[in-house]
Design a protein around this motif. Structure first.
Motif, PDB file in Angstrom:
ATOM      1  N   LEU A 196    -111.456 -29.921 -14.180  1.00 44.08           N
ATOM      2  CA  LEU A 196    -112.579 -29.898 -15.112  1.00 44.08           C
ATOM      3  C   LEU A 196    -113.141 -28.489 -15.279  1.00 44.08           C
ATOM      4  CD1 LEU A 196    -114.403 -33.202 -14.137  1.00 44.08           C
ATOM      5  CD2 LEU A 196    -112.867 -32.775 -16.063  1.00 44.08           C
ATOM      6  N   ARG A 248    -113.045 -26.425 -18.983  1.00 46.05           N
ATOM      7  CA  ARG A 248    -114.193 -25.777 -19.620  1.00 46.05           C
ATOM      8  C   ARG A 248    -113.927 -24.298 -19.874  1.00 46.05           C
ATOM      9  NH1 ARG A 248    -116.831 -29.296 -15.701  1.00 46.05           N
ATOM     10  NH2 ARG A 248    -118.015 -30.929 -16.811  1.00 46.05           N
ATOM     11  N   ALA A 292    -114.492 -42.516 -17.165  1.00 50.02           N
ATOM     12  CA  ALA A 292    -115.735 -42.222 -17.875  1.00 50.02           C
ATOM     13  C   ALA A 292    -116.020 -43.227 -18.994  1.00 50.02           C
ATOM     14  CB  ALA A 292    -115.681 -40.808 -18.454  1.00 50.02           C
ATOM     15  N   TYR A 294    -113.088 -38.093 -24.858  1.00 48.13           N
ATOM     16  CA  TYR A 294    -113.646 -37.734 -23.549  1.00 48.13           C
ATOM     17  C   TYR A 294    -113.913 -36.231 -23.471  1.00 48.13           C
ATOM     18  CZ  TYR A 294    -113.422 -36.462 -18.577  1.00 48.13           C
ATOM     19  OH  TYR A 294    -113.663 -35.925 -17.347  1.00 48.13           O
ATOM     20  N   ASP A 348    -116.892 -35.160 -25.413  1.00 49.61           N
ATOM     21  CA  ASP A 348    -118.116 -35.512 -24.688  1.00 49.61           C
ATOM     22  C   ASP A 348    -118.365 -34.566 -23.512  1.00 49.61           C
ATOM     23  OD1 ASP A 348    -120.285 -37.607 -24.325  1.00 49.61           O
ATOM     24  OD2 ASP A 348    -119.321 -37.705 -22.352  1.00 49.61           O
ATOM     25  N   LEU A 349    -117.278 -34.112 -22.899  1.00 52.66           N
ATOM     26  CA  LEU A 349    -117.363 -33.257 -21.709  1.00 52.66           C
ATOM     27  C   LEU A 349    -117.743 -31.825 -22.050  1.00 52.66           C
ATOM     28  CD1 LEU A 349    -116.583 -32.917 -18.591  1.00 52.66           C
ATOM     29  CD2 LEU A 349    -114.350 -32.163 -19.475  1.00 52.66           C
TER      30      LEU A 349
END
Length: 397
Positions: A210, A214, A376, A389, A392-393
Motif C-alpha cells: 500500500l 501510493r 475492503a 478500491y 477509494d484508497l
C-alpha cells in the motif's frame, strides 16, 4: 573525449540529437534522449525533443504544449518553468510525445520507427548477436566498483532478459521483490544459484504494497490496477537497492516488446488482443506500447532513488530486433527466439529457456491487490473492483 549530455538534455549529447534531427535518424545511437535543445538545426529557437521510443520521460505544461485546452497562450514549452523531466514539478503536465519536437510553433512528429522487410534469418540472428554483445559489453564498466559512486545493481527475476543483463554486469548484486512463495522470487533464487550471483530478496507485505502503491501513483499519475501492479515490485526492489548504496539499476525492459515475448504474438490471427494477423505485425503493436510503459517505469525507479539502465533498449538492439523475421520472434510456441539464441553461452541453459510470468502475476502483487480490495468490501462481482478500491484508497487529483 565524447561530449556529455547537457543539463537540459538527458540520455545523449546535443550534437547527437542535432545530427538525428538533420538526418531524420530515429535510432542515432544510445539508449534514448529527452530534454531541451537550445540550437536545433533549421529552427528559429530552442525546442523540446524526445526519442522515438520515449525512453526518457519529458513533460510540458498543458497550456504550453497545446493539450486539449482551447485557451490561447503565449507561453512556449521551452520556457524554463514550462517543462520538466518530472511530471510532479509541473502544475498541469502533458507528456511530450515520443519521437517529437515541441516548440513555440507546436508539436511535430519528426521520428518514426523504421519499417521495412525482414532480414534473412541467418543475417538477422547475427545482427542481434552483435547488437547484444555491444550493448552488454560496456555494462560492467558502468558500475563504478563495489564501493564507489555509480554503483550498479540488477533487477533480477530469473528470466532470460534479466539473466542477460546480469551476465553483462558480473559483479553487480541482484534484487527481486515479491510476496512470500511467489514465482518470481523462486525463479530468481534458482537462476542466481545457477549463475553464482548475490541475490537480495525484498519480501513484500500488505503494508509495503500500500505504501508503494501510493508512492508510485503519486509520481507517475497512474491509478489503474495494471500499471500499479507492474511498477510496484520494481519500485520496491529499486528502493532496497538505493538503501544499499546503489544509484543505478540495470533492467531488462523492452525485451518482451522488441523480441516477441507476449503470448498474443504467437498466433495473432486468432488472438483478439491484437489487430495484426502476422507475428511481425503483432510485435509492432507491442513495440508501440513502449513509450507509455517506459514513462511509468522510469518515473517509478527515479522516485525510488535509482537511475535506470536499460541495455536491451540500446538503439543497436532495437534496430536489429526490428529487422527480425517472424520465425525468429515466435515459432512453434517458443517466444523471443532470437534473444534466447543470443543468450546461449552467456547464461545457464535453465535461465535461457526459463518461462517468465508477467511481473504483476509472478510477484503476486495483482493477487494481493485483489485480496485487499475484497477485504475492503469491493467484491469481484463489481465491475473493476480493484480499480474502484484504488480510487477509494488514493488521494483525489
Amino acid at each position: 573525449m565524447a561530449e556529455l549530455p547537457s543539463a537540459d538534455l538527458r540520455g545523449t549529447s546535443p550534437d547527437r540529437v542535432r545530427d538525428a534531427l538533420r538526418d531524420g535518424d530515429p535510432l542515432p545511437g544510445g539508449r534514448g534522449f529527452a530534454g531541451r535543445l537550445a540550437d536545433p538545426p533549421d529552427r528559429d529557437g530552442p525546442v523540446l525533443v524526445r526519442d522515438v521510443l520515449g525512453r526518457q520521460p519529458l513533460f510540458a505544461e498543458r497550456e504550453a504544449i497545446g493539450g486539449d485546452s482551447a485557451a490561447a497562450t503565449d507561453r512556449a514549452p521551452t520556457d524554463p518553468d514550462a517543462w520538466s523531466f518530472d511530471r510532479a514539478a509541473l502544475d498541469d503536465p502533458e507528456r511530450v510525445p515520443a519521437g517529437s519536437v515541441a516548440s513555440a510553433s507546436g508539436v511535430d512528429r519528426v521520428w518514426t520507427l523504421p519499417v521495412g522487410p525482414p532480414a534473412e534469418p541467418e543475417a538477422a540472428q547475427a545482427a542481434v548477436d552483435a547488437a547484444v554483445d555491444d550493448a552488454l559489453g560496456g555494462l560492467a564498466d558502468e558500475s563504478g566498483g563495489p564501493d564507489g559512486p555509480g554503483r550498479l545493481a540488477v533487477a533480477f527475476s530469473g528470466g532470460v532478459d534479466s539473466g542477460l543483463v546480469a551476465a553483462g554486469a558480473p559483479d553487480a548484486p541482484c534484487y527481486v521483490a515479491g510476496f512470500e512463495g511467489c514465482h518470481d522470487v523462486a525463479a530468481a533464487r534458482e537462476a542466481a544459484a545457477a549463475m553464482d550471483r548475490e541475490l537480495r530478496v525484498v519480501e513484500i507485505t500488505h503494508e509495503e504494497l500500500l505504501r508503494a502503491v501510493r508512492a508510485v501513483a503519486g509520481v507517475t499519475g497512474r491509478r489503474n490496477p495494471m500499471d500499479l501492479a507492474i511498477a510496484v515490485p520494481l519500485y520496491l526492489a529499486a528502493e532496497a537497492a538505493a538503501a544499499d548504496g546503489v544509484d543505478r539499476l540495470a533492467v531488462g525492459q523492452g525485451a518482451d516488446e522488441l523480441f516477441g515475448g507476449y503470448s498474443k504474438v504467437v498466433e495473432p490471427a486468432t488472438d483478439d488482443r491484437v489487430d495484426a494477423d502476422t507475428v511481425r505485425g503483432a510485435r509492432t503493436e507491442t513495440v508501440r506500447t513502449l513509450p507509455a510503459q517506459l514513462e511509468r517505469d522510469v518515473l517509478a525507479l527515479r522516485a525510488a532513488g535509482v537511475e535506470p539502465v536499460a541495455p536491451l533498449l540500446d538503439d543497436r538492439v532495437v534496430s536489429a530486433a526490428l529487422a527480425l523475421p517472424g520465425e525468429l520472434l515466435a515459432s512453434d510456441g517458443e517466444r523471443k527466439v532470437a534473444l534466447r539464441r543470443a543468450a546461449a553461452g552467456r547464461v545457464p541453459e535453465s535461465v535461457r529457456t526459463a518461462d517468465k510470468k508477467a511481473v504483476q502475476y509472478g510477484t503476486y502483487v495483482s493477487r494481493e491487490l485483489d485480496r485487499l480490495a475484497r477485504r475492503a468490501g469491493f467484491k469481484r462481482r463489481m465491475d473493476d473492483h480493484v480499480g474502484r478500491y484504488l480510487e477509494d484508497l488514493l488521494p483525489g487529483d
